[in-house]
Design a protein around this motif. Structure first.
Motif, PDB file in Angstrom:
ATOM      1  N   ALA A 107       0.844  -1.193   0.000  1.00  9.60           N
ATOM      2  CA  ALA A 107       0.000   0.000   0.000  1.00  9.60           C
ATOM      3  C   ALA A 107       0.883   1.247   0.000  1.00  9.60           C
ATOM      4  O   ALA A 107       2.006   1.227   0.512  1.00  9.60           O
ATOM      5  CB  ALA A 107      -0.933   0.012   1.209  1.00  9.60           C
ATOM      6  N   VAL A 108       0.364   2.312  -0.601  1.00  5.27           N
ATOM      7  CA  VAL A 108       1.074   3.601  -0.664  1.00  5.27           C
ATOM      8  C   VAL A 108       0.084   4.715  -0.359  1.00  5.27           C
ATOM      9  O   VAL A 108      -1.126   4.497  -0.357  1.00  5.27           O
ATOM     10  CB  VAL A 108       1.710   3.827  -2.066  1.00  5.27           C
ATOM     11  N   ARG A 109       0.609   5.910  -0.121  1.00  2.32           N
ATOM     12  CA  ARG A 109      -0.290   7.039   0.104  1.00  2.32           C
ATOM     13  C   ARG A 109      -0.930   7.433  -1.231  1.00  2.32           C
ATOM     14  O   ARG A 109      -0.353   7.231  -2.302  1.00  2.32           O
ATOM     15  CB  ARG A 109       0.460   8.225   0.701  1.00  2.32           C
ATOM     16  N   ASN A 110      -2.118   7.958  -1.159  1.00 10.64           N
ATOM     17  CA  ASN A 110      -2.775   8.462  -2.359  1.00 10.64           C
ATOM     18  C   ASN A 110      -1.916   9.554  -2.982  1.00 10.64           C
ATOM     19  O   ASN A 110      -1.398  10.426  -2.285  1.00 10.64           O
ATOM     20  CB  ASN A 110      -4.173   9.008  -2.018  1.00 10.64           C
ATOM     21  N   GLY A 111      -1.747   9.469  -4.291  1.00 10.98           N
ATOM     22  CA  GLY A 111      -0.916  10.449  -4.986  1.00 10.98           C
ATOM     23  C   GLY A 111       0.460   9.935  -5.331  1.00 10.98           C
ATOM     24  O   GLY A 111       1.170  10.534  -6.151  1.00 10.98           O
ATOM     25  N   PHE A 112       0.872   8.815  -4.710  1.00  5.64           N
ATOM     26  CA  PHE A 112       2.176   8.231  -5.038  1.00  5.64           C
ATOM     27  C   PHE A 112       2.000   7.269  -6.210  1.00  5.64           C
ATOM     28  O   PHE A 112       1.179   6.348  -6.150  1.00  5.64           O
ATOM     29  CB  PHE A 112       2.757   7.489  -3.833  1.00  5.64           C
ATOM     30  N   ASP A 113       2.762   7.453  -7.276  1.00  6.80           N
ATOM     31  CA  ASP A 113       2.623   6.632  -8.482  1.00  6.80           C
ATOM     32  C   ASP A 113       3.516   5.396  -8.359  1.00  6.80           C
ATOM     33  O   ASP A 113       4.657   5.367  -8.819  1.00  6.80           O
ATOM     34  CB  ASP A 113       3.007   7.451  -9.723  1.00  6.80           C
ATOM     35  N   TYR A 114       2.987   4.376  -7.738  1.00 12.19           N
ATOM     36  CA  TYR A 114       3.740   3.155  -7.467  1.00 12.19           C
ATOM     37  C   TYR A 114       4.144   2.447  -8.762  1.00 12.19           C
ATOM     38  O   TYR A 114       5.290   2.020  -8.919  1.00 12.19           O
ATOM     39  CB  TYR A 114       2.878   2.225  -6.602  1.00 12.19           C
ATOM     40  N   LEU A 162       8.558   8.414   6.208  1.00 17.89           N
ATOM     41  CA  LEU A 162       9.497   7.365   6.599  1.00 17.89           C
ATOM     42  C   LEU A 162       9.680   6.341   5.476  1.00 17.89           C
ATOM     43  O   LEU A 162      10.765   5.779   5.307  1.00 17.89           O
ATOM     44  CB  LEU A 162       9.009   6.668   7.872  1.00 17.89           C
ATOM     45  N   SER A 163       8.613   6.103   4.711  1.00 19.45           N
ATOM     46  CA  SER A 163       8.693   5.114   3.634  1.00 19.45           C
ATOM     47  C   SER A 163       7.845   5.557   2.450  1.00 19.45           C
ATOM     48  O   SER A 163       6.975   6.427   2.576  1.00 19.45           O
ATOM     49  CB  SER A 163       8.208   3.741   4.130  1.00 19.45           C
ATOM     50  N   ASP A 164       8.122   4.930   1.300  1.00 20.65           N
ATOM     51  CA  ASP A 164       7.293   5.152   0.116  1.00 20.65           C
ATOM     52  C   ASP A 164       6.084   4.232   0.115  1.00 20.65           C
ATOM     53  O   ASP A 164       5.030   4.572  -0.434  1.00 20.65           O
ATOM     54  CB  ASP A 164       8.109   4.870  -1.159  1.00 20.65           C
ATOM     55  N   LEU A 181      -4.435   6.097   2.408  1.00 24.45           N
ATOM     56  CA  LEU A 181      -3.572   5.149   1.709  1.00 24.45           C
ATOM     57  C   LEU A 181      -4.415   4.305   0.762  1.00 24.45           C
ATOM     58  O   LEU A 181      -5.634   4.199   0.911  1.00 24.45           O
ATOM     59  CB  LEU A 181      -2.846   4.237   2.700  1.00 24.45           C
ATOM     60  N   LYS A 182      -3.744   3.683  -0.192  1.00 20.06           N
ATOM     61  CA  LYS A 182      -4.443   2.798  -1.126  1.00 20.06           C
ATOM     62  C   LYS A 182      -3.631   1.526  -1.330  1.00 20.06           C
ATOM     63  O   LYS A 182      -2.403   1.531  -1.328  1.00 20.06           O
ATOM     64  CB  LYS A 182      -4.675   3.499  -2.473  1.00 20.06           C
ATOM     65  N   GLU A 183      -4.356   0.443  -1.520  1.00 17.96           N
ATOM     66  CA  GLU A 183      -3.741  -0.849  -1.799  1.00 17.96           C
ATOM     67  C   GLU A 183      -3.388  -0.894  -3.283  1.00 17.96           C
ATOM     68  O   GLU A 183      -4.236  -0.640  -4.133  1.00 17.96           O
ATOM     69  CB  GLU A 183      -4.737  -1.955  -1.446  1.00 17.96           C
ATOM     70  N   VAL A 184      -2.130  -1.215  -3.590  1.00 13.93           N
ATOM     71  CA  VAL A 184      -1.703  -1.196  -4.990  1.00 13.93           C
ATOM     72  C   VAL A 184      -1.296  -2.572  -5.512  1.00 13.93           C
ATOM     73  O   VAL A 184      -1.196  -2.764  -6.725  1.00 13.93           O
ATOM     74  CB  VAL A 184      -0.539  -0.202  -5.220  1.00 13.93           C
ATOM     75  N   GLU A 185      -1.070  -3.514  -4.610  1.00 18.94           N
ATOM     76  CA  GLU A 185      -0.640  -4.826  -5.077  1.00 18.94           C
ATOM     77  C   GLU A 185      -0.905  -5.872  -3.998  1.00 18.94           C
ATOM     78  O   GLU A 185      -0.482  -5.704  -2.856  1.00 18.94           O
ATOM     79  CB  GLU A 185       0.856  -4.786  -5.407  1.00 18.94           C
TER      80      GLU A 185
END
Length: 221
Positions: A107-114, A162-164, A181-185
């Motif tokens: 998971a990443v924060r919204n707006g982060f292009d994983y 602290l983390s991406d 946050l959003k689940e990406v994988e």
């Protein structure tokens, strides 16, 4: 202060409080065993049951495999996530109980292009308590990561820089959404397994086998 010691006929079950404990109760009842005190209200860490020869140890989820491996408990219930980190040494794992089901995800924060970061070969900082699982996942993808071990409040790490990304267990995703946050994988599906000490399986088979069989029948319903 006296030390707790089980006699040779007594069975000790290691469980963690919360969802695994609650989901294990019907399986125990299928084996004719009822825990007679509630771990949420009792201060005891060794709980009695209606069977004087069966007691329940209440321990941290991550410690359940260790108690069983070293014989402090004869059997226990632990999530696949915990077992993968532990390594499973010295444990017999006869049954997937299909309880406490969830998934391990990135998971990443919204707006982060994983997706773009991964595609471009960026080195990602990943916070998790599941270091071995995360390491294996990203190595398989060929993604370079710096792993940061945390023990709780994983969702905070991307929010404060602290983390991406984080690797954590996800059930409904509500906690992620509440923290932007959003689940990406999805990495893998997780459920809990019955684990048994290998020596206990030999020495106490007559007592353990009916319980194992009852758990197996109840988990398939």
């Amino acid at each position: 202060m006296s030390t707790f010691q089980a006699d040779s006929q007594q069975l000790i079950l290691a469980l963690s409080k919360g969802r695994i404990f609650e989901d294990t109760l019907p399986l125990l009842e299928a084996a004719g065993i009822t825990v007679t005190e509630n771990p949420e209200t009792s201060r005891k860490l060794i709980l009695p049951t209606n069977d004087p020869d069966v007691r329940v140890l209440i321990v941290r989820a991550t410690d359940v495999p260790t108690y069983v491996q070293h014989g402090a408990a004869d059997f226990g219930v632990a999530g696949k996530d915990v077992l993968l980190e532990h390594g499973g040494e010295g444990l017999y794992q006869p049954i997937d109980l299909h309880i406490a089901e969830c998934r391990m995800s990135v998971a990443v924060r919204n707006g982060f292009d994983y997706e773009t970061a991964v595609r471009q070969g960026a080195r990602l900082r990943v916070a998790t308590k599941f270091v071995e699982t995360a390491r294996a996942h990203f190595a398989k993808k060929g993604v370079h990561v710096d792993l940061i071990k945390l023990y709780g409040s994983m969702e905070l790490a991307p929010l404060v820089g602290l983390s991406d990304a984080i690797v954590d267990v996800v059930s409904t995703g509500g906690t992620l959404r509440a923290n932007d946050l959003k689940e990406v994988e999805a990495i893998m599906d997780i459920s809990s397994r019955l684990i048994v000490n290998q020596a206990a399986l030999k020495m106490k088979r007559e007592r353990l086998q009916p319980i194992i069989e009852a758990f197996e029948r109840a988990s398939k319903k």
